[in-house]
Scaffold this active site. Structure first.
Site, PDB file in Angstrom:
ATOM      1  N   TYR A 130     -45.362   4.035  12.921  1.00 18.10           N
ATOM      2  CA  TYR A 130     -44.458   4.262  14.046  1.00 18.10           C
ATOM      3  C   TYR A 130     -43.681   2.991  14.384  1.00 18.10           C
ATOM      4  O   TYR A 130     -42.480   2.904  14.202  1.00 18.10           O
ATOM      5  CB  TYR A 130     -45.249   4.729  15.283  1.00 18.10           C
ATOM      6  CG  TYR A 130     -45.506   6.215  15.367  1.00 18.10           C
ATOM      7  CD1 TYR A 130     -45.520   7.022  14.232  1.00 18.10           C
ATOM      8  CD2 TYR A 130     -45.740   6.824  16.594  1.00 18.10           C
ATOM      9  CE1 TYR A 130     -45.767   8.378  14.322  1.00 18.10           C
ATOM     10  CE2 TYR A 130     -45.981   8.191  16.699  1.00 18.10           C
ATOM     11  CZ  TYR A 130     -46.000   8.964  15.557  1.00 18.10           C
ATOM     12  OH  TYR A 130     -46.238  10.305  15.655  1.00 18.10           O
ATOM     13  N   GLU A 247     -53.247  10.800  20.760  1.00 22.12           N
ATOM     14  CA  GLU A 247     -53.518   9.364  20.750  1.00 22.12           C
ATOM     15  C   GLU A 247     -53.910   8.868  22.130  1.00 22.12           C
ATOM     16  O   GLU A 247     -54.757   7.991  22.269  1.00 22.12           O
ATOM     17  CB  GLU A 247     -52.289   8.589  20.255  1.00 22.12           C
ATOM     18  CG  GLU A 247     -52.531   7.089  20.167  1.00 22.12           C
ATOM     19  CD  GLU A 247     -51.338   6.330  19.609  1.00 22.12           C
ATOM     20  OE1 GLU A 247     -51.495   5.124  19.344  1.00 22.12           O
ATOM     21  OE2 GLU A 247     -50.266   6.931  19.449  1.00 22.12           O
ATOM     22  N   ASN A 388     -48.205  -0.126  29.404  1.00 25.64           N
ATOM     23  CA  ASN A 388     -48.325   0.140  30.844  1.00 25.64           C
ATOM     24  C   ASN A 388     -46.978   0.505  31.463  1.00 25.64           C
ATOM     25  O   ASN A 388     -46.898   1.357  32.359  1.00 25.64           O
ATOM     26  CB  ASN A 388     -48.906  -1.088  31.550  1.00 25.64           C
ATOM     27  CG  ASN A 388     -50.422  -1.131  31.470  1.00 25.64           C
ATOM     28  OD1 ASN A 388     -51.024  -0.441  30.648  1.00 25.64           O
ATOM     29  ND2 ASN A 388     -51.042  -1.937  32.314  1.00 25.64           N
TER      30      ASN A 388
END
Length: 402
Positions: A130, A247, A388
């Site tokens: 990715y 995930e 985050n």
């Protein structure tokens, strides 16, 4: 929300505990303790998978029709919690946790029939293609190209932070198949079946903790059959989002955090404060532990709430982002307190002492050996699986409507 387990849940929990007692060897547990991150020794990963497969428990989230145990939400939660409490290897089996479920949702009948049994048997180990240099949280900006050429795609480019690429024989990869389309609309999801093919080069990246977990992978005119496309061409973003659900979810964060906190308390009960008393009896340090325990408890109850919602057929929505974010922050906090607790023992780095079976002794007490490596490894937890900042954006949109 009723937290009491039903009799059948208690019976299942006891069955799981009996299995772990019989099959989770001291070698497997010791190696798990000596692994700072998620990537265990490959031979032990294979051994543990074979033991699970023999019992039919290799893929806890898979339905029976694909070779899974067909467990309900509560059974999966009990399994994950008991494994965490028993100290089982966490591993990083992306075939079981990501590729398999994605193929069930978007793969062809041929792809399912070929890949799913091989994943269960441990014949294939997958890595994730990715991220790229400059394309991490902004994944839609990826530039790795796949150009159609007859029955193949020809891939050129690079992937970064590729966990376990050096231990894998296959990769699921996001590639740009239409450079003229909008960023999210020109991406395809492709299975690279032969990860040792001509033109593929894997370069190791050694982490701050001194471990080889991640890599950079280079593609130079790598040919991949077009039949390895999952979903429609240029619709890879939809497939990728589906995979990210697996995930970011499915783990028993609370059990792992509780175990880590208990280890911290044990260390603090052994180490001394500046006054000469036990560190755990020092008011300032004890306050930090108590504050962290509140966070661990909050994660546990949020996890129970999500489990209750799933059991009732509801989508937990932004709660998955909340628990991912809070779990990562809390784990980092626990490791920070661990470093504070062992003080100057955090400085020595004896890699050989972290190798299972090594006769090299650590510098200092045994309980100090893995504190610093775990602290360094957990720095990545607020980045991988959606940083985050990404989780904050999801919550802002889904909860606050911003």
């Amino acid at each position: 929300m009723d937290l009491a387990m039903r009799p059948e849940d208690v019976a299942f929990r006891d069955e799981v505990r009996a299995f772990l007692t019989e099959n989770l060897t001291e070698e497997l547990k010791a190696h798990a303790r000596l692994t700072p991150g998620i990537l265990a020794d490959q031979d032990l990963r294979v051994e543990w998978l074979k033991r699970l497969h023999a019992r039919g428990w290799a893929a806890p989230s898979w339905p029976k029709e694909y070779g899974g145990p067909g467990w309900n939400v509560m059974q999966r939660f009990i399994w994950a919690s008991e494994c965490a409490s028993a100290g089982a290897p966490a591993g990083s089996n992306m075939g079981l946790s990501m590729v398999g479920p994605t193929l069930m949702g978007h793969g062809t009948a041929e792809q399912k029939a070929y890949y799913l049994p091989r994943i269960l048997r441990g014949e294939d180990w997958w890595c994730q293609g990715y991220s790229e240099p400059g394309s991490g949280s902004d994944l839609a900006s990826l530039q790795c190209r796949a150009v159609a050429d007859g029955d193949d795609y020809v891939i050129n480019g690079t992937k970064l932070w590729t966990t376990g690429a050096h231990q894998s024989n296959k990769m699921f990869c996001l590639v740009r198949t239409d450079p003229k389309a909008k960023p999210q609309e020109g991406i395809s999801f492709i299975l690279i079946d032969d990860f040792h093919a001509k033109g593929i080069k894997v370069e190791p990246i050694i982490t701050l903790a001194g471990d080889h977990e991640v890599n950079q992978v280079f593609f130079d005119d790598v040919r991949v059959p077009r039949k390895n496309l999952v979903g429609a061409e240029n619709n890879g973003w939809t497939v990728a989002k589906y995979l990210l659900e697996f995930e970011r979810g499915g783990a028993a964060h609370g059990a792992g955090l509780r175990n880590a906190l208990n280890r911290l308390k044990t260390i603090a009960s052994t180490e001394q404060a500046g006054s000469g008393a036990r560190l755990i009896d020092d008011p300032n340090f004890r306050r930090k532990i108590d504050e962290t325990e509140v966070q661990v408890t909050a994660v546990e109850f949020t996890e129970h709430r999500i489990m209750s919602q799933l059991s009732n057929g509801q989508n937990p929505g932004a709660a998955a982002s909340m628990i991912k974010l809070t779990g990562a922050d809390t784990n980092q906090r626990i490791t920070e307190l661990g470093v504070e607790a062992i003080a100057y023992y955090a400085e020595p780095d004896v890699m050989e002492a972290r190798t299972w079976g090594s006769n090299v002794a650590p510098v200092g007490p045994a309980h100090t050996l893995m504190v610093m490596p775990k602290y360094l490894n957990t720095r990545a937890q607020t980045i991988f699986g959606g940083s985050n900042e990404v989780q904050h954006n999801i919550m802002a949109k889904a909860v606050l409507g911003l």
